[in-house]
Design a protein around this motif. Structure first.
Motif, mmCIF file in Angstrom:
data_model
loop_
_atom_site.group_PDB
_atom_site.id
_atom_site.type_symbol
_atom_site.label_atom_id
_atom_site.label_comp_id
_atom_site.label_asym_id
_atom_site.label_seq_id
_atom_site.Cartn_x
_atom_site.Cartn_y
_atom_site.Cartn_z
ATOM 1 N N THR A 65 50.833 21.871 131.598
ATOM 2 C CA THR A 65 50.804 22.463 130.258
ATOM 3 C C THR A 65 52.151 23.030 129.829
ATOM 4 O OG1 THR A 65 50.048 24.597 131.151
ATOM 5 C CG2 THR A 65 48.352 23.023 130.460
ATOM 6 N N GLY A 66 53.088 23.146 130.780
ATOM 7 C CA GLY A 66 54.395 23.699 130.446
ATOM 8 C C GLY A 66 55.364 22.698 129.861
ATOM 9 N N ASP A 67 55.015 21.432 129.927
ATOM 10 C CA ASP A 67 55.867 20.390 129.360
ATOM 11 C C ASP A 67 55.935 20.567 127.840
ATOM 12 O OD1 ASP A 67 56.766 17.885 128.222
ATOM 13 O OD2 ASP A 67 56.395 16.982 130.184
ATOM 14 N N PRO A 68 57.137 20.526 127.251
ATOM 15 C CA PRO A 68 57.242 20.666 125.785
ATOM 16 C C PRO A 68 56.384 19.664 125.020
ATOM 17 C CG PRO A 68 59.405 20.835 126.790
ATOM 18 C CD PRO A 68 58.454 20.448 127.894
ATOM 19 N N ALA A 69 56.148 18.501 125.614
ATOM 20 C CA ALA A 69 55.323 17.487 124.947
ATOM 21 C C ALA A 69 53.870 17.937 124.818
ATOM 22 C CB ALA A 69 55.388 16.173 125.717
ATOM 23 N N ALA A 70 53.475 18.931 125.640
ATOM 24 C CA ALA A 70 52.094 19.413 125.602
ATOM 25 C C ALA A 70 51.901 20.539 124.591
ATOM 26 C CB ALA A 70 51.675 19.903 126.991
ATOM 27 N N ARG A 71 52.986 20.978 123.970
ATOM 28 C CA ARG A 71 52.882 22.113 123.052
ATOM 29 C C ARG A 71 52.142 21.721 121.775
ATOM 30 N NH1 ARG A 71 54.405 27.035 121.735
ATOM 31 N NH2 ARG A 71 55.060 27.536 119.627
ATOM 32 N N VAL A 72 51.188 22.569 121.392
ATOM 33 C CA VAL A 72 50.438 22.399 120.150
ATOM 34 C C VAL A 72 50.629 23.669 119.327
ATOM 35 C CG1 VAL A 72 48.152 22.092 119.128
ATOM 36 C CG2 VAL A 72 48.729 20.920 121.272
ATOM 37 N N GLU A 73 51.045 23.517 118.102
ATOM 38 C CA GLU A 73 51.242 24.686 117.245
ATOM 39 C C GLU A 73 49.893 25.338 116.933
ATOM 40 O OE1 GLU A 73 53.938 26.260 116.235
ATOM 41 O OE2 GLU A 73 55.161 24.854 117.402
ATOM 42 N N PRO A 74 49.794 26.655 117.106
ATOM 43 C CA PRO A 74 48.531 27.339 116.782
ATOM 44 C C PRO A 74 48.181 27.177 115.304
ATOM 45 C CG PRO A 74 49.996 28.777 118.040
ATOM 46 C CD PRO A 74 50.804 27.582 117.629
ATOM 47 N N ARG A 75 46.922 26.844 115.046
ATOM 48 C CA ARG A 75 46.495 26.633 113.661
ATOM 49 C C ARG A 75 45.061 27.111 113.420
ATOM 50 N NH1 ARG A 75 46.013 22.066 116.592
ATOM 51 N NH2 ARG A 75 44.059 20.897 116.423
ATOM 52 N N ARG A 76 44.404 27.630 114.465
ATOM 53 C CA ARG A 76 42.974 27.895 114.329
ATOM 54 C C ARG A 76 42.593 29.363 114.490
ATOM 55 N NH1 ARG A 76 39.523 23.476 117.530
ATOM 56 N NH2 ARG A 76 37.962 24.366 116.134
ATOM 57 N N GLY A 77 43.534 30.234 114.771
ATOM 58 C CA GLY A 77 43.196 31.631 114.994
ATOM 59 C C GLY A 77 43.642 32.074 116.376
#
Length: 200
Positions: A86-98
């Motif tokens: 989960t630390g890979d930058p490719a796994a980053r998801v911008e928070p959008r749901r709370g």
């Protein structure tokens, strides 16, 4: 998941179990990342590969087939695998749901299930405050007032912590935060969470 895919995942799980039991962290990482290379998503690897192996660790310890030291060592390898995946930058998801706070009940030292939940929720677009194992209720409530999350997810694996869970659920709700409760302590269908007044 097709029968072939399911069989392949079981085989991966067996290999991961053998690797972490042998303390071979590099082999364990190779198995997890190979699954990604073969087209599985990070969430699938977390929930369909690492989580079942972690459950087996608990079962083997409860059956006295592995020692406490082995349980700690194997869990630590799984924890580092989760961090690597989960630390890979490719796994980053911008928070959008709370925003959700995830914490273990005070006295609950088994933090990996809550960690898995935190990472899956992050992948699904939630902002997560993961507070870890054995969080004293007053400190949890202070955090809720400071962070203002949309919900708090409480985790417990040991049924003897249910009285503490009940008190924590009441305190969180009194602070105006809905409570989700999960983990083996609450039973597979979550009936004890409902009995203790959790919102879900």
């Amino acid at each position: 998941m097709t029968h072939t895919a399911s069989t392949a995942m079981i085989e991966r799980g067996d290999r991961l179990w053998q690797a972490i039991l042998a303390g071979d962290e590099h082999a364990a990482a190779g198995i997890a990342f190979a699954a990604l290379d073969e087209g599985l998503g990070i969430e699938d690897v977390l929930l369909e590969l690492i989580a079942p192996v972690q459950a087996k660790i608990g079962q083997e310890w409860a059956a006295n087939r592995i020692s406490i030291a082995q349980e700690h060592a194997t869990t630590a390898i799984n924890d580092r695998l989760i961090a690597a995946l989960t630390g890979d930058p490719a796994a980053r998801v911008e928070p959008r749901r709370g925003r959700i706070t995830v914490a273990c009940i005070d006295g609950e030292w088994h933090g990996l299930p809550a960690r898995l939940l935190s990472e899956v929720l992050r992948l699904r677009g939630w902002q997560i405050d993961f507070l870890g194992a054995t969080v004293p209720t007053p400190h949890l409530i202070a955090h809720l007032h400071l962070a203002g999350p949309d919900a708090v997810a409480l985790s417990s694996s040991i049924a003897t912590r249910l009285p503490a869970a009940h008190a924590t659920i009441i305190a969180c709700q009194a602070a105006g935060v809905p409570v989700l409760a999960g983990g083996a302590a609450f039973a597979g269908d979550g009936r004890y969470a409902c009995m203790l007044g959790a919102n879900g």
